[in-house]
Structure formats: structure tokens, C-alpha cells
Design a protein around this motif. Structure first.
Motif, PDB file in Angstrom:
ATOM      1  N   LYS A   1      64.849  59.956  63.929  1.00  0.00           N
ATOM      2  CA  LYS A   1      65.223  60.068  65.338  1.00  0.00           C
ATOM      3  C   LYS A   1      64.623  61.351  65.890  1.00  0.00           C
ATOM      4  O   LYS A   1      64.359  62.298  65.147  1.00  0.00           O
ATOM      5  CB  LYS A   1      66.731  60.017  65.524  1.00  0.00           C
ATOM      6  CG  LYS A   1      67.499  61.145  64.877  1.00  0.00           C
ATOM      7  CD  LYS A   1      69.002  60.960  65.092  1.00  0.00           C
ATOM      8  CE  LYS A   1      69.769  62.078  64.407  1.00  0.00           C
ATOM      9  NZ  LYS A   1      71.204  61.935  64.595  1.00  0.00           N
ATOM     10  N   ARG A   2      64.409  61.334  67.190  1.00  0.00           N
ATOM     11  CA  ARG A   2      63.897  62.506  67.891  1.00  0.00           C
ATOM     12  C   ARG A   2      65.078  63.255  68.498  1.00  0.00           C
ATOM     13  O   ARG A   2      65.960  62.656  69.086  1.00  0.00           O
ATOM     14  CB  ARG A   2      62.940  62.080  69.002  1.00  0.00           C
ATOM     15  CG  ARG A   2      61.606  61.561  68.527  1.00  0.00           C
ATOM     16  CD  ARG A   2      60.798  61.051  69.723  1.00  0.00           C
ATOM     17  NE  ARG A   2      59.397  60.864  69.416  1.00  0.00           N
ATOM     18  CZ  ARG A   2      58.862  59.730  69.000  1.00  0.00           C
ATOM     19  NH1 ARG A   2      59.618  58.666  68.847  1.00  0.00           N
ATOM     20  NH2 ARG A   2      57.562  59.649  68.758  1.00  0.00           N
ATOM     21  N   ASN A   3      65.052  64.581  68.356  1.00  0.00           N
ATOM     22  CA  ASN A   3      66.089  65.438  68.939  1.00  0.00           C
ATOM     23  C   ASN A   3      65.431  66.558  69.722  1.00  0.00           C
ATOM     24  O   ASN A   3      64.448  67.146  69.255  1.00  0.00           O
ATOM     25  CB  ASN A   3      66.975  66.070  67.853  1.00  0.00           C
ATOM     26  CG  ASN A   3      67.763  65.053  67.084  1.00  0.00           C
ATOM     27  OD1 ASN A   3      68.331  64.136  67.659  1.00  0.00           O
ATOM     28  ND2 ASN A   3      67.794  65.191  65.766  1.00  0.00           N
ATOM     29  N   LEU A   4      65.970  66.877  70.884  1.00  0.00           N
ATOM     30  CA  LEU A   4      65.488  68.025  71.654  1.00  0.00           C
ATOM     31  C   LEU A   4      66.017  69.302  71.016  1.00  0.00           C
ATOM     32  O   LEU A   4      67.165  69.362  70.568  1.00  0.00           O
ATOM     33  CB  LEU A   4      65.960  67.945  73.103  1.00  0.00           C
ATOM     34  CG  LEU A   4      65.369  66.813  73.938  1.00  0.00           C
ATOM     35  CD1 LEU A   4      66.011  66.799  75.325  1.00  0.00           C
ATOM     36  CD2 LEU A   4      63.865  66.952  74.060  1.00  0.00           C
ATOM     37  N   SER A   5      65.180  70.320  70.984  1.00  0.00           N
ATOM     38  CA  SER A   5      65.589  71.617  70.460  1.00  0.00           C
ATOM     39  C   SER A   5      66.650  72.211  71.370  1.00  0.00           C
ATOM     40  O   SER A   5      66.538  72.144  72.597  1.00  0.00           O
ATOM     41  CB  SER A   5      64.377  72.549  70.391  1.00  0.00           C
ATOM     42  OG  SER A   5      64.785  73.874  70.163  1.00  0.00           O
ATOM     43  N   SER A   6      67.658  72.808  70.770  1.00  0.00           N
ATOM     44  CA  SER A   6      68.703  73.455  71.572  1.00  0.00           C
ATOM     45  C   SER A   6      68.195  74.773  72.167  1.00  0.00           C
ATOM     46  O   SER A   6      68.700  75.234  73.178  1.00  0.00           O
ATOM     47  CB  SER A   6      69.953  73.693  70.726  1.00  0.00           C
ATOM     48  OG  SER A   6      69.620  74.476  69.600  1.00  0.00           O
ATOM     49  N   GLU A   7      67.164  75.357  71.539  1.00  0.00           N
ATOM     50  CA  GLU A   7      66.604  76.622  72.005  1.00  0.00           C
ATOM     51  C   GLU A   7      65.524  76.430  73.059  1.00  0.00           C
ATOM     52  O   GLU A   7      65.386  77.236  73.972  1.00  0.00           O
ATOM     53  CB  GLU A   7      66.039  77.411  70.818  1.00  0.00           C
ATOM     54  CG  GLU A   7      67.092  77.805  69.817  1.00  0.00           C
ATOM     55  CD  GLU A   7      66.567  77.815  68.388  1.00  0.00           C
ATOM     56  OE1 GLU A   7      65.348  77.730  68.179  1.00  0.00           O
ATOM     57  OE2 GLU A   7      67.402  77.882  67.478  1.00  0.00           O
ATOM     58  N   ASP A   8      64.739  75.380  72.923  1.00  0.00           N
ATOM     59  CA  ASP A   8      63.641  75.114  73.848  1.00  0.00           C
ATOM     60  C   ASP A   8      63.575  73.609  74.068  1.00  0.00           C
ATOM     61  O   ASP A   8      63.074  72.872  73.230  1.00  0.00           O
ATOM     62  CB  ASP A   8      62.330  75.635  73.264  1.00  0.00           C
ATOM     63  CG  ASP A   8      61.143  75.450  74.195  1.00  0.00           C
ATOM     64  OD1 ASP A   8      61.272  74.734  75.216  1.00  0.00           O
ATOM     65  OD2 ASP A   8      60.077  76.020  73.900  1.00  0.00           O
ATOM     66  N   ARG A   9      64.057  73.152  75.198  1.00  0.00           N
ATOM     67  CA  ARG A   9      64.181  71.719  75.457  1.00  0.00           C
ATOM     68  C   ARG A   9      62.831  71.010  75.563  1.00  0.00           C
ATOM     69  O   ARG A   9      62.771  69.791  75.627  1.00  0.00           O
ATOM     70  CB  ARG A   9      65.030  71.484  76.700  1.00  0.00           C
ATOM     71  CG  ARG A   9      66.394  72.126  76.494  1.00  0.00           C
ATOM     72  CD  ARG A   9      67.584  71.531  77.100  1.00  0.00           C
ATOM     73  NE  ARG A   9      67.696  70.157  77.418  1.00  0.00           N
ATOM     74  CZ  ARG A   9      68.346  69.258  76.690  1.00  0.00           C
ATOM     75  NH1 ARG A   9      68.884  69.603  75.548  1.00  0.00           N
ATOM     76  NH2 ARG A   9      68.455  68.028  77.103  1.00  0.00           N
TER      77      ARG A   9
END
Length: 150
Positions: free
Chosen positions: A80-88
Motif C-alpha cells: 500500500k502507498r502511504n503519505l509521509s507524515s513529515e512531507d506529504r
């Protein structure tokens, strides 16, 4: 008798051919052989979520060729793909539980194949082979740099 430069050249030219032949031999006993898909799952399972470009760097696949592989694995439910919490803007790829189960089943089959195909080697020969691969890996990383940057 060859000098060291000739031996080094021959090692660089012939070792990959012999290694490729060995890998093809082992994986020819799998229904679908060894695929980049399996390599992606192995990397994610061992090192955790990471950007597509880093996965590609580790398994030597260009980013443009990685996207279809990730799409395919995502369609199967293995990643699965997840957006970084630090850099969207950054997307991290993560192996799913279903992907881990699939990988575990494949690795079990591969373990059995390797055990069967290497049954004529004794423990000392196996240890020597492992040490030789570690040595070659270290030398390669000294020449081209490590494939994993922590």
C-alpha cells in the motif's frame, strides 16, 4: 599465469554470468521464476516502508519501471502507498499482511528448493559460500557504494 589485473577483469566479467546462471537454475523450479515483484516484497519486509526510488535503487530497477510493479502489487493487495507524515509530497510503500503471507509462502518454497539443490554441499562448504558472498558484497559496495543508505 594470469596477473592480478586479468584475474580481476575476469572476475568482473564472468562472476555475474555464473551468478545469473545459478539464480536462474534455482528459480527455474518455481512456477513463475524470480520476479522483481518478489524482490520488492523482500526489501519492504526486511527494511520497512520506503519511497519507490529507494526500492528501485536496492533492486536495481529504474523508478519509471518501478511504478507498474508497485501498481501491480497494490492491485493484488500486497503493498500500500502511504503519505509521509513529515512531507506529504513523499509517498512510502509498505508491505501489507497479505503481502507478508504471500512472501512467506514463496520463501518457504525457495528454502526447500535451495536445500534440495544444495544437498550435496556439507555445512563447511555452505559456510564458506556464505562468507564468500559477504566478501564479494563488501568489495562491490566499496567500488560502487552501498545499495542501502540508512
Amino acid at each position: 599465469m594470469q596477473d592480478i589485473q586479468e584475474e580481476l577483469r575476469d572476475m568482473f566479467l564472468f562472476f555475474p554470468i555464473r551468478l545469473h546462471r545459478f539464480i536462474n537454475y534455482i528459480f527455474s523450479f518455481l512456477d513463475e521464476g524470480f520476479s522483481k515483484d518478489l524482490g520488492v516484497l523482500m526489501v519492504l519486509d526486511k527494511y520497512g516502508p520506503m519511497p519507490i526510488s529507494r526500492i528501485g535503487n536496492i533492486i536495481s530497477v529504474r523508478k519509471s519501471n518501478m511504478t507498474p510493479i508497485i501498481d501491480y502489487l497494490e492491485d493484488l493487495g500486497y503493498v500500500k502507498r502511504n503519505l509521509s507524515s513529515e512531507d506529504r509530497r513523499k509517498i512510502y510503500i509498505e508491505i501489507t499482511d497479505e503481502g507478508k503471507m504471500y512472501l512467506e509462502n514463496k520463501l518457504d518454497v525457495i528454502d526447500k528448493l535451495i536445500k534440495e539443490k544444495c544437498s550435496n554441499l556439507n555445512d563447511e562448504e555452505i559456510r564458506e559460500a556464505i562468507e564468500a558472498v559477504k566478501t564479494i558484497t563488501c568489495l562491490i559496495e566499496k567500488i560502487v557504494g552501498p545499495s542501502l543508505h540508512h
